[in-house]
Design a protein around this motif. Structure first.
Motif, short mmCIF file in Angstrom:
data_model
loop_
_atom_site.label_atom_id
_atom_site.label_comp_id
_atom_site.label_asym_id
_atom_site.label_seq_id
_atom_site.Cartn_x
_atom_site.Cartn_y
_atom_site.Cartn_z
N VAL A 124 0.85 -1.19 0.00
CA VAL A 124 0.00 0.00 0.00
C VAL A 124 0.89 1.24 0.00
O VAL A 124 1.70 1.44 0.92
N GLY A 125 0.76 2.06 -1.03
CA GLY A 125 1.47 3.34 -1.09
C GLY A 125 0.59 4.43 -0.51
O GLY A 125 -0.37 4.87 -1.14
N ASP A 158 -1.50 -7.88 -4.15
CA ASP A 158 -2.17 -6.68 -4.64
C ASP A 158 -1.30 -5.47 -4.34
O ASP A 158 -0.51 -5.49 -3.38
N VAL A 159 -1.40 -4.45 -5.16
CA VAL A 159 -0.68 -3.18 -4.95
C VAL A 159 -1.71 -2.06 -5.06
O VAL A 159 -2.45 -1.99 -6.04
N LEU A 160 -1.74 -1.19 -4.05
CA LEU A 160 -2.77 -0.15 -3.98
C LEU A 160 -2.14 1.21 -3.69
O LEU A 160 -1.05 1.30 -3.13
N LEU A 161 -2.88 2.24 -4.05
CA LEU A 161 -2.47 3.62 -3.80
C LEU A 161 -3.57 4.28 -2.99
O LEU A 161 -4.73 4.31 -3.43
N GLY A 167 -8.86 9.97 2.37
CA GLY A 167 -9.76 8.82 2.24
C GLY A 167 -9.74 8.18 0.87
O GLY A 167 -10.37 7.13 0.67
N ASN A 168 -9.04 8.77 -0.09
CA ASN A 168 -8.99 8.20 -1.43
C ASN A 168 -8.31 6.83 -1.42
O ASN A 168 -7.22 6.67 -0.87
N GLY A 169 -8.94 5.86 -2.05
CA GLY A 169 -8.38 4.52 -2.15
C GLY A 169 -8.62 3.63 -0.95
O GLY A 169 -8.28 2.44 -0.99
N MET A 170 -9.22 4.15 0.11
CA MET A 170 -9.40 3.35 1.32
C MET A 170 -10.43 2.23 1.10
O MET A 170 -10.26 1.13 1.62
#
Length: 463
Positions: A124-125, A158-161, A167-170
């Motif tokens: 998670v970035g 998985d790789v997430l931003l 709260g974006n991407g949460m």
């Protein structure tokens, strides 16, 4: 909680909650028991708790959260001992959180060996809201995979931003965790370096679930979290419950059919006396109680990050809180540029000027100078002038500051190719030159600078 040693985490003064009755009790309209209107200390404590419920935190957490006061002894956990509980388990989900602005400087080494085999791994970035506008967000995930693979991470589930602040991407992160928990009862562990925002991510999840968002103490100070903080996922079942089979999107025909059912309910006759009828919407999802625990683990000390040298007031200057914007300089041969008192780039050889774009906190000053004057500037201005070599802050800090040593040397090829140099703990800089050049990067103790693949390809303007 304890009242023995104020230098240890969990300390609360002995007289907490037994202070004299505040005069504002009567002014605030609180009910006073007894005909005489007198209150015992325990009565006051109970009344105030009901009127203004407040989570009790220890003295250390209060000073970190509200006063930015660092404990006298920094907490630096042993990663082998810390992850022993995770390593002995056969299953689980490990969420590795990094600061996308400080990557790969904020990526822990050897996490797969520390947590053991058989775990699902999610990268998670965090702090994506700080990335510059010209960085395509869709390319950042691929970039995270590429750079981490070069550092021993062969595969991620998985790789997430995300951005815990906005709260974006949460929601996508929660969905990824739910999908990774095959049996629905595996524990989830959030791991990462200090100050990458693990506790902020947990608090953002709590807020999404309608819980108290102040579950974990957050601050700029490294080592704020001192133990594995559990959050029962059953308390956030609305967030982590897996989707049930048969949950389909409504079609137009379904909507007409539901409308007909509603009309039937409205026109239904009244039930006979004595009968109890409960009408439930069959389309309303029933949330099952989710098993397992989500753990917020202490941030690990990373000696390659230059921010580990900084004090609380210096971290306020060094850590960015707003979207990064490029600050550009051009350096000729035998010229240098200080990035605060934390990094210095020297141009040793160059047939043309070297173009440099720096992406760090706007509060850190950039100071170009002649290469022959760097020692004089360090001696006279380090930690003194807020627009030159700053931080460190103050002459006493400057005296104890580690000596600048070479962290890396690189040959820059001419043309349109751009090089990115990570400044661990701060951000990065892009370097390019029309012709060949030779540069050096110096830092306190010679740590925290290395070349990385570009976060985004250079934009070539068509003629």
């Amino acid at each position: 909680m304890h009242s023995k040693d104020d230098r240890q985490p969990g300390y609360i003064p002995r007289d907490y909650g037994t202070k004299p009755i505040p005069p504002s009790v009567h002014e605030r309209g609180l009910k006073v028991p007894g005909p005489s209107g007198s209150l015992t200390p325990s009565d006051v404590k109970e009344i105030l708790r009901k009127k203004n419920p407040k989570k009790i935190i220890c003295q250390r957490c209060h000073r970190l959260k509200y006063q930015n006061v660092q404990p006298p002894k920094p907490f630096r956990p042993n990663p082998v001992k810390l992850f022993k509980e995770i390593r002995v388990r056969g299953t689980g989900v490990v969420v590795v959180i990094v600061d996308v602005v400080d990557f790969p400087g904020s990526l822990l080494k050897d996490v797969p060996s520390l947590v053991g085999m058989g775990k699902k791994m999610i990268l998670v970035g965090n702090k994506a809201d700080l990335l510059p506008e010209d960085v395509p967000r869709q390319d950042v995930k691929k970039w995270l995979r590429k750079v981490s693979k070069g550092r021993g991470y062969e595969a991620w589930d998985d790789v997430l931003l995300v951005s815990a602040a906005t709260g974006n991407g949460m929601f996508e992160l929660v969905q990824s965790i739910v999908a990774a928990r095959k049996d629905g009862d595996e524990d989830v562990f959030l791991v990462g370096c200090a100050n990458v925002g693990k506790s902020a991510v947990v608090n953002a999840m709590r807020k999404m679930a309608g819980m108290d968002a102040g579950g974990s103490t957050t601050s700029r100070m490294p080592g704020t979290t001192v133990g594995m903080i559990p959050m029962r996922m059953s308390a956030a079942s609305v967030l982590f419950a897996p989707p049930k089979k048969g949950w389909l999107k409504k079609t137009a025909e379904d909507a007409v059919e539901e409308e007909a059912k509603d009309d039937t309910k409205e026109n239904a006759s009244e039930p006979e006396e004595g009968l109890e009828i409960t009408l439930e919407d069959p389309n309303t999802p029933k949330i099952a109680l989710v098993q397992g625990t989500l753990y917020d683990t202490p941030g690990l000390h990373n000696p390659t990050q230059v921010t580990t040298l900084l004090k609380p007031q210096e971290l306020v200057v060094a850590i960015p809180t707003r979207q990064l914007k490029a600050r550009r300089e051009k350096l000729a041969k035998l010229k240098s540029m200080f990035i605060g008192g934390l990094f210095r780039i020297d141009v040793l050889e160059a047939d043309s000027k070297v173009r440099i774009s720096v992406f760090v906190s706007s509060r850190i000053p950039l100071h170009p100078c002649k290469l022959s004057r760097v020692d004089t500037l360090i001696e006279k201005h380090l930690g003194v002038h807020p627009k030159m070599l700053y931080p460190p802050i103050g002459p006493e800090r400057a005296k104890a500051w580690p000596k600048f040593e070479r962290a890396m040397i690189a040959e820059i090829k001419g043309g349109r190719e751009e090089y990115e140099i990570a400044l661990a703990g701060l951000g990065w800089m892009r370097v390019s030159c029309a012709k060949k050049a030779l540069i050096e990067v110096h830092s306190p103790g010679g740590v925290g600078a290395f070349i990385r693949p570009p976060i985004s390809p250079p934009i070539v303007k068509k003629r």
